[in-house]
Design an enzyme around this catalytic site. Structure first.
Site, PDB file in Angstrom:
ATOM      1  N   ASN A 125       0.778  -0.943   0.077  1.00  0.00           N
ATOM      2  CA  ASN A 125       0.012   0.053  -0.064  1.00  0.00           C
ATOM      3  C   ASN A 125       0.738   1.051   0.086  1.00  0.00           C
ATOM      4  OD1 ASN A 125      -2.637  -1.030  -0.103  1.00  0.00           O
ATOM      5  ND2 ASN A 125      -2.288  -1.846   2.186  1.00  0.00           N
ATOM      6  N   HIS A 223      -7.510  -1.657 -14.269  1.00  0.00           N
ATOM      7  CA  HIS A 223      -6.252  -0.421 -14.869  1.00  0.00           C
ATOM      8  C   HIS A 223      -6.323   0.219 -16.084  1.00  0.00           C
ATOM      9  CE1 HIS A 223      -3.284  -3.233 -12.237  1.00  0.00           C
ATOM     10  NE2 HIS A 223      -4.197  -2.638 -11.604  1.00  0.00           N
TER      11      HIS A 223
END
Ligand SMILES: *[C@@H]1O[C@H](CO)[C@@H](O)[C@H](O)[C@H]1NC(C)=O
Ligand SMILES: *[C@@H]1O[C@H](CO)[C@@H](O)[C@H](O)[C@H]1NC(C)=O
Ligand SMILES: *[C@@H]1O[C@H](CO)[C@@H](O)[C@H](O)[C@H]1NC(C)=O
Ligand SMILES: *[C@@H]1O[C@H](CO)[C@@H](O)[C@H](O)[C@H]1NC(C)=O
Ligand SMILES: *[C@@H]1O[C@H](CO)[C@@H](O)[C@H](O)[C@H]1NC(C)=O
Ligand SMILES: *[C@@H]1O[C@H](CO)[C@@H](O)[C@H](O)[C@H]1NC(C)=O
Length: 355
Positions: A125, A223
């Site tokens: 992250n 994406h």
């Protein structure tokens, strides 16, 4: 969503996580609640979903307790994206990264404390974005209806709005998720797929969360928006499969040269658009893949399997079922191991467990 997955190095790629294998065992940080189940030391050995609480969620959940909730979320996401369209990928990715790690329970938002290192501080992250915006939305909701709308539900609604506003499909969001009490960096790094995972590893990872290979390729279509940090791009440019100076042979040669200019060796912090229409949710991501233009090694892996290639080819066509399948997969993702009823809590502030 491997694509979904999204920073110094901020990466906004929704699915992609960078996992150092050394982090996977994670003997380090502990949460405040009972110890996590032993997931083993590879992404594939994730425990099967233990329960199905989706029946307890429904769209009208806040109709009486906070009738303006959905509108407030929508209006605020509209404002945020008008200021910075690149946030769409980041916001979509937050929901993915939340759901993939011990379920959709808002644990991605919790801040680390002196006693534990939280999910959002895991390498997977790295430089995560969107938490500030979620805090603003939560504050507005607390203003109208204190302690009613969970952070996990906010993430689910925000992901839907961000996708739709970027030109993607709409789906109805069932509500009533409760917020979790545990968040561990090690859980993030052991559950999230990595940008250098191969087809088999990715398929095993997604199967562990209840998703078919087809759904994986569809979720990776996230994406179509977002950006990747060079940290996640360079392995396939300069160190493909751990071999010095090797470039992924599946990469379009012209495109590989462009990527090398944007992401010189050693660069981690710059960002690259995930597809040729960066903030527009469309089928171009799949068209790019068919030309060997995959920003992440894991994106190109989507074609390294007959079924994957077929789904990429189908989804690359305008008017395909990609939008419908994506919406269905997002609904399914939003149900992963949710807490409902009296489980967990509704946090007052998304970054902190209630005192
Ligand atoms: C979970 O519950 C929902 C709603 O009742 C149902 O549609 C779905 O098929 C269930 N999923 C599983 C895996 O049992
Ligand atoms: C919802 O918003 C409207 C106007 O935007 C406001 O008049 C109303 O009081 C709000 N409802 C609640 C329950 O806060
Ligand atoms: C969302 O729910 C509404 C009302 O139930 C329904 O009319 C609509 O078709 C649903 N949309 C989708 C995309 O499922
Ligand atoms: C994918 O990765 C796994 C685990 O690292 C490895 O065992 C396998 O051989 C790889 N598959 C291919 C096709 O390279
Ligand atoms: C290349 O990959 C190998 C194996 O993962 C790793 O040991 C090495 O440090 C990497 N080299 C660079 C320059 O990142
Ligand atoms: C590689 O990219 C170039 C430039 O966009 C394109 O013209 C070419 O067709 C691509 N090559 C392949 C094999 O798809």
């Amino acid at each position: 969503m491997v694509t979904m997955a999204a920073t110094s190095i901020t990466f906004e790629v929704v699915i992609i996580l960078w996992i150092a294998s050394s982090l996977i065992l994670g003997t380090g940080a502990q949460g405040t609640s009972p110890p996590a189940p032993d997931y083993g030391n590879d992404y594939g050995s994730y425990a099967p979903l233990s329960s199905n609480s989706s029946a307890n969620l429904f769209e009208e959940f806040y109709d009486y307790s906070c009738p303006n909730a959905t509108t407030i979320v929508k209006d605020m996401v509209t404002t945020f994206l008008a200021e910075d369209p690149s946030l769409a990928g980041s916001l979509q990715r937050l929901h993915f990264h939340d759901c993939w790690v011990n379920g959709c329970d808002g644990s991605i938002l919790l801040a680390s404390t002196s006693s534990f290192s939280a999910e959002r501080d895991g390498l997977s992250n790295f430089k995560i974005r969107g938490i500030v915006e979620i805090d603003e939305i939560k504050a507005a909701l607390e203003d109208q209806c204190p302690l009613v709308v969970s952070c996990a539900d906010i993430l689910a609604l925000v992901a839907r709005e961000a996708t739709y506003m970027a030109g993607g499909p709409w789906w109805n969001v069932s509500l009533g998720r409760r917020d979790g009490l545990v968040s561990r960096a090690t859980d993030a790094d052991s559950n999230l797929p990595t940008p250098v995972s191969n087809w088999t590893e990715l398929a095993v990872n997604f199967a562990g969360k209840g998703f078919t290979a087809r759904e994986m390729v569809i979720l990776n279509g996230a994406h179509t928006i977002g950006r990747a940090h060079c940290m996640t791009v360079t392995p396939q440019l300069y160190n493909y499969t751990g071999i010095d100076d090797m470039t992924n042979p599946a990469l379009n040669v012209t495109f590989a040269d462009e990527l090398k200019q944007k992401c010189p060796k050693g660069n981690t912090l710059d960002t690259v658009s995930m597809d040729s229409t960066k903030n527009q949710f469309d089928e171009l991501f799949y068209q790019d893949l068919l030309e060997g233009k995959g920003v992440l090694q894991s994106d190109l892996e989507m074609m390294n399997d007959p079924l994957g290639l077929q789904v990429v080819t189908e989804s690359s066509q305008a008017g395909s079922t990609f939008f419908d399948e994506f919406a269905a997969a997002m609904v399914k993702m939003g149900m992963i191991e949710v807490l409902s009823g009296a489980q967990g809590e509704v946090r007052r502030h998304c970054q902190y467990i209630n005192q």
